[in-house]
Design a protein around this motif. Structure first.
Motif, PDB file in Angstrom:
ATOM      1  N   GLU A  31      34.140  14.906 -46.125  1.00 46.24           N
ATOM      2  CA  GLU A  31      35.315  15.780 -46.111  1.00 46.24           C
ATOM      3  C   GLU A  31      36.069  15.484 -47.404  1.00 46.24           C
ATOM      4  O   GLU A  31      36.742  14.457 -47.515  1.00 46.24           O
ATOM      5  N   SER A  32      35.880  16.354 -48.402  1.00 49.22           N
ATOM      6  CA  SER A  32      36.522  16.096 -49.695  1.00 49.22           C
ATOM      7  C   SER A  32      36.782  17.403 -50.423  1.00 49.22           C
ATOM      8  O   SER A  32      36.139  18.416 -50.143  1.00 49.22           O
ATOM      9  N   PRO A  50      34.849   6.843 -39.779  1.00 45.38           N
ATOM     10  CA  PRO A  50      33.966   5.735 -39.391  1.00 45.38           C
ATOM     11  C   PRO A  50      32.491   5.966 -39.732  1.00 45.38           C
ATOM     12  O   PRO A  50      31.734   5.001 -39.840  1.00 45.38           O
ATOM     13  N   SER A  51      32.080   7.212 -39.949  1.00 45.86           N
ATOM     14  CA  SER A  51      30.682   7.464 -40.330  1.00 45.86           C
ATOM     15  C   SER A  51      30.357   6.865 -41.706  1.00 45.86           C
ATOM     16  O   SER A  51      29.193   6.733 -42.057  1.00 45.86           O
ATOM     17  N   CYS A  52      31.380   6.495 -42.472  1.00 45.47           N
ATOM     18  CA  CYS A  52      31.210   5.898 -43.800  1.00 45.47           C
ATOM     19  C   CYS A  52      31.313   4.374 -43.773  1.00 45.47           C
ATOM     20  O   CYS A  52      31.232   3.732 -44.815  1.00 45.47           O
ATOM     21  N   PHE A  53      31.502   3.786 -42.598  1.00 48.09           N
ATOM     22  CA  PHE A  53      31.768   2.350 -42.489  1.00 48.09           C
ATOM     23  C   PHE A  53      30.490   1.515 -42.516  1.00 48.09           C
ATOM     24  O   PHE A  53      29.434   1.956 -42.053  1.00 48.09           O
ATOM     25  N   HIS A  54      30.619   0.287 -43.010  1.00 52.53           N
ATOM     26  CA  HIS A  54      29.565  -0.716 -42.859  1.00 52.53           C
ATOM     27  C   HIS A  54      29.762  -1.402 -41.507  1.00 52.53           C
ATOM     28  O   HIS A  54      30.671  -1.050 -40.734  1.00 52.53           O
ATOM     29  N   ALA A  55      28.925  -2.393 -41.189  1.00 54.65           N
ATOM     30  CA  ALA A  55      28.926  -3.023 -39.863  1.00 54.65           C
ATOM     31  C   ALA A  55      30.231  -3.757 -39.535  1.00 54.65           C
ATOM     32  O   ALA A  55      30.526  -4.006 -38.366  1.00 54.65           O
ATOM     33  N   ALA A  56      31.027  -4.102 -40.546  1.00 54.36           N
ATOM     34  CA  ALA A  56      32.279  -4.820 -40.299  1.00 54.36           C
ATOM     35  C   ALA A  56      33.491  -3.896 -40.187  1.00 54.36           C
ATOM     36  O   ALA A  56      34.628  -4.360 -40.162  1.00 54.36           O
ATOM     37  N   HIS A  60      31.925   1.552 -46.679  1.00 53.26           N
ATOM     38  CA  HIS A  60      30.843   0.947 -47.448  1.00 53.26           C
ATOM     39  C   HIS A  60      31.079   1.173 -48.939  1.00 53.26           C
ATOM     40  O   HIS A  60      31.680   2.174 -49.327  1.00 53.26           O
ATOM     41  N   GLY A  61      30.618   0.268 -49.765  1.00 49.21           N
ATOM     42  CA  GLY A  61      30.806   0.370 -51.212  1.00 49.21           C
ATOM     43  C   GLY A  61      30.260   1.640 -51.823  1.00 49.21           C
ATOM     44  O   GLY A  61      30.743   2.087 -52.865  1.00 49.21           O
ATOM     45  N   THR A  62      29.253   2.244 -51.188  1.00 50.60           N
ATOM     46  CA  THR A  62      28.734   3.506 -51.728  1.00 50.60           C
ATOM     47  C   THR A  62      29.815   4.580 -51.737  1.00 50.60           C
ATOM     48  O   THR A  62      29.815   5.445 -52.613  1.00 50.60           O
ATOM     49  N   ILE A  63      30.736   4.514 -50.781  1.00 49.47           N
ATOM     50  CA  ILE A  63      31.821   5.498 -50.711  1.00 49.47           C
ATOM     51  C   ILE A  63      32.783   5.295 -51.883  1.00 49.47           C
ATOM     52  O   ILE A  63      33.233   6.255 -52.508  1.00 49.47           O
ATOM     53  N   TYR A  64      33.082   4.028 -52.192  1.00 53.85           N
ATOM     54  CA  TYR A  64      33.920   3.729 -53.356  1.00 53.85           C
ATOM     55  C   TYR A  64      33.280   4.320 -54.609  1.00 53.85           C
ATOM     56  O   TYR A  64      33.934   4.977 -55.409  1.00 53.85           O
ATOM     57  N   ILE A  98      38.896  -0.193 -47.257  1.00 58.62           N
ATOM     58  CA  ILE A  98      39.374   1.097 -46.773  1.00 58.62           C
ATOM     59  C   ILE A  98      39.000   1.169 -45.300  1.00 58.62           C
ATOM     60  O   ILE A  98      37.825   1.162 -44.950  1.00 58.62           O
ATOM     61  N   LYS A  99      40.011   1.241 -44.453  1.00 57.65           N
ATOM     62  CA  LYS A  99      39.796   1.258 -42.995  1.00 57.65           C
ATOM     63  C   LYS A  99      39.764   2.674 -42.433  1.00 57.65           C
ATOM     64  O   LYS A  99      39.772   2.865 -41.232  1.00 57.65           O
ATOM     65  N   GLY A 100      39.760   3.663 -43.319  1.00 61.53           N
ATOM     66  CA  GLY A 100      39.716   5.051 -42.891  1.00 61.53           C
ATOM     67  C   GLY A 100      40.949   5.802 -43.332  1.00 61.53           C
ATOM     68  O   GLY A 100      41.872   5.227 -43.900  1.00 61.53           O
TER      69      GLY A 100
END
Length: 160
Positions: A31-32, A50-56, A60-64, A98-100
């Motif tokens: 969504e951009s 959250p679909s962009c999140f890593h396991a923690a 994820h860095g790919t989003i950055y 980034i927590k969302g």
């Protein structure tokens, strides 16, 4: 149809770049929205889910990379009206997770106009905090912007 009053060739190019961004298949995953705000300046608004999140539980860095590279790339491509640019290198700096939520990538051109251009970008979270930044180098490709459907669609929309 001639451009509306105040629409010059630069602003038409910027609207065409916005169309190019919107047409990229990869952007259907996020969504951009790209906004060219001036020569050498871009802004991309992202909704990080959250679909962009890593396991923690954070982005994820790919989003950055995606957000920073796109913002810097489009800031640089505002200065190149005939060719698509290619990223040749990019350095990332992560400041906080980034927590969302809504994140804005602000790109600006730094130097170069001929073969290689340098641009920077930073990520601002919805609280106004910088969460990352990056610097990239971009090189002119052999791909004419006029050969890209998304660029032409953005140009047609600007002229409508």
């Amino acid at each position: 149809m001639p451009p509306e009053d105040g629409a010059d060739s630069a602003s038409l190019h910027w609207r065409a770049l916005e169309g190019l961004y919107a047409s990229a298949p990869v952007n259907s995953l996020f969504e951009s929205r790209l906004e060219i705000v001036g020569e050498g300046l871009s802004r991309i608004h992202f909704d990080v889910s959250p679909s962009c999140f890593h396991a923690a539980g954070a982005a994820h860095g790919t989003i950055y990379f995606k957000m920073l590279d796109d913002a810097a790339f489009y800031a640089a491509n505002t200065l190149v009206t005939d060719r698509f640019l290619l990223t040749t290198s990019f350095n990332l700096f992560f400041s906080r997770p980034i927590k969302g939520g809504r994140v804005t990538a602000e790109g600006h051109w730094v130097s170069g106009r001929r073969r290689v251009l340098v641009a920077e970008a930073r990520l601002i979270d919805e609280d106004g905090e910088e969460v990352g930044r990056g610097t990239g180098t971009f090189q002119r490709s052999r791909i004419p912007l006029s050969s890209l459907d998304g660029y032409n669609a953005g140009l047609r929309a600007a002229l409508a």
